[in-house]
Design an enzyme around this catalytic site. Structure first.
Site, PDB file in Angstrom:
ATOM      1  N   ASP A  44       5.733  75.775  41.590  1.00  0.00           N
ATOM      2  CA  ASP A  44       6.137  74.950  40.453  1.00  0.00           C
ATOM      3  C   ASP A  44       7.164  75.620  39.542  1.00  0.00           C
ATOM      4  OD1 ASP A  44       5.745  73.975  37.500  1.00  0.00           O
ATOM      5  OD2 ASP A  44       4.968  72.345  38.739  1.00  0.00           O
ATOM      6  N   ILE A  51       5.665  69.662  38.136  1.00  0.00           N
ATOM      7  CA  ILE A  51       6.278  69.366  39.438  1.00  0.00           C
ATOM      8  C   ILE A  51       5.203  69.305  40.518  1.00  0.00           C
ATOM      9  CG2 ILE A  51       7.839  70.217  41.219  1.00  0.00           C
ATOM     10  CD1 ILE A  51       9.688  71.195  39.102  1.00  0.00           C
ATOM     11  N   ASP A  52       4.284  70.257  40.520  1.00  0.00           N
ATOM     12  CA  ASP A  52       3.192  70.228  41.500  1.00  0.00           C
ATOM     13  C   ASP A  52       2.378  68.942  41.371  1.00  0.00           C
ATOM     14  OD1 ASP A  52       3.492  72.556  42.957  1.00  0.00           O
ATOM     15  OD2 ASP A  52       2.323  73.766  41.584  1.00  0.00           O
ATOM     16  N   LEU A  53       1.927  68.649  40.162  1.00  0.00           N
ATOM     17  CA  LEU A  53       1.085  67.471  39.963  1.00  0.00           C
ATOM     18  C   LEU A  53       1.860  66.189  40.251  1.00  0.00           C
ATOM     19  CD1 LEU A  53      -0.764  68.603  36.713  1.00  0.00           C
ATOM     20  CD2 LEU A  53      -1.696  68.531  39.027  1.00  0.00           C
ATOM     21  N   GLY A  58       2.053  65.695  43.989  1.00  0.00           N
ATOM     22  CA  GLY A  58       0.791  65.162  44.492  1.00  0.00           C
ATOM     23  C   GLY A  58       0.647  63.682  44.215  1.00  0.00           C
TER      24      GLY A  58
END
Length: 397
Positions: A141, A169-171, A174
């Protein structure tokens, strides 16, 4: 009921860290059976992200892996690859976050798996995407916040670049991946055929930068750091009060007039320098100073009371403890109780959308590493002796 939307569907989860597990947790909250495949001995990297921990489990892992089953399986061994292929043959969805080409090298690409199971929705999550010269590089991220320019517009002018304090960015990746899976399942309901879908950290970061990128493409001027403010709107930032800070937002001239009336400075709304938003943007510093002279003379609570009474958008600046104590947050019932046997349970943020006040199924505990290996392999027809042999060989944990 949202918790039964995906009931009866099986998801094979070959992901770790944040983006992939958040995707599959969304699917689990919607009722899917999620079988999480983890490395024997160590499992998902997020298991080691501690302290902090709760009940002997990393809080980061616990936040992203509720209501899943865990199977400890070595994907670098042919026997492990064969078991995953067997699971995929009877699954509805497979999600992986292996580097592009890694799944294919293990015989777990979408083509061979979907040749056996044409209804399979195959989702690949990557860092830089599945094509291009950087496709094989790893990414996390904050690295992607740097690469996509998010760090360049975060913080205050003159300060060092700053990471946004959450893994947006990660979330976000997902979330996009889960949305792609749901869209593919919706199409499958009509065609009977699955498909390959994908999402990447790079694409998510660029999507979050849509407005700064649009501004740059239109003007040729690089966006700059604005602290709590926004380049194209004023007032739209934090102002100091006598005992803290208040965020004031005026998305139009009508709201600006309400703000001025509430703070006892109606003359500012009549000032030609502040007559409309373009004028206010052009006189940003002068307006900030003028408004802050009034907010500094009052407590945060007084500013909030006055502004809300006038229908003007505003907020105090909360820390985590303060926002969790807000009556509005309690009313939404977004915090959900997740059973954790060694901790007596804990609270976590639930599915952030609802239907009729329901936010998905009642959560089950995040899994202990390999807790479901025997049950899942048994359902595939592997008897006790076969399972013991796999464990001796190090294929399972």
């Amino acid at each position: 009921m949202l918790g039964s939307v995906l009931q009866g569907l099986r998801v094979v989860d070959l992901t770790q860290n944040v983006a992939g597990p958040y995707c599959t947790q969304i699917l689990a909250d919607l009722g899917a059976e999620v079988i999480k495949i983890e490395r024997p001995g160590s499992g998902d990297d997020a298991r080691a992200w501690r302290p902090p921990e709760i009940g002997g489990m990393s809080t980061g892992f616990a936040a992203l892996n509720r209501s899943k089953k865990s199977v400890a399986l070595d994907l670098d061994r042919p026997e492990g690859q064969c078991i995953v292929a067997q699971l995929a043959a009877g699954a509805d969805v497979l999600v992986h976050s292996l580097k592009p080409g890694s799944a294919e090298a293990r015989g777990l690409g979408d083509e061979p798996l979907r040749a056996v199971n044409p209804r399979l929705v195959y989702c690949a999550i990557s860092a830089f995407g599945e094509v291009g010269p950087m496709r094989g590089l790893p990414g996390y991220d904050p690295l992607m916040q740097a690469f996509t320019g998010i760090m360049s517009v975060t913080g205050h002018e003159g300060d060092e670049p700053a990471r946004v304090g959450v893994s947006l960015i990660d979330l976000g990746t997902g979330m996009w991946a889960a949305m792609a899976v749901l869209a593919a399942l919706l199409q499958r309901a009509g065609t009977g055929q699955g498909m390959r879908v994908g999402a990447s950290l790079l694409e998510t970061g660029l999507a979050w930068m849509a407005v700064p990128i649009a501004n740059y493409l239109a003007t040729g001027r690089l966006p700059r750091k604005m602290g709590s403010g926004m380049a194209m709107m004023v007032p739209y930032e934090l102002y100091d009060t006598a005992d803290g800070q208040v965020f004031i937002a005026a998305a139009n001239d009508r709201l600006f007039a309400r703000i001025c009336d509430a703070l006892g400075c109606p003359e500012l709304a009549r000032d030609p320098r502040f007559a409309d938003n373009p004028s206010r943007v052009g006189h940003r510093d002068a307006l900030h100073e003028a408004l802050e002279a009034h907010t500094r003379s009052r407590s945060t609570a007084d500013c909030i009371e006055r502004l809300r009474a006038a229908g003007a958008p505003c907020s105090e600046l909360n820390n985590v403890a303060q926002v969790l104590d807000q009556e509005q947050v309690h009313a939404l019932k977004l915090l959900t109780e997740v059973p954790l046997p060694l901790a007596g349970g804990h609270r976590a943020i639930g599915l952030p959308f609802h239907s009729g006040g329901q936010r998905g199924r009642a959560p089950a505990a995040p899994p202990v590493l390999g807790a479901d290996t025997a049950d899942v392999l048994g359902a595939l027809g592997l008897d006790t002796a076969a399972q013991a042999a796999l464990k001796r060989q190090g294929v399972t944990g």
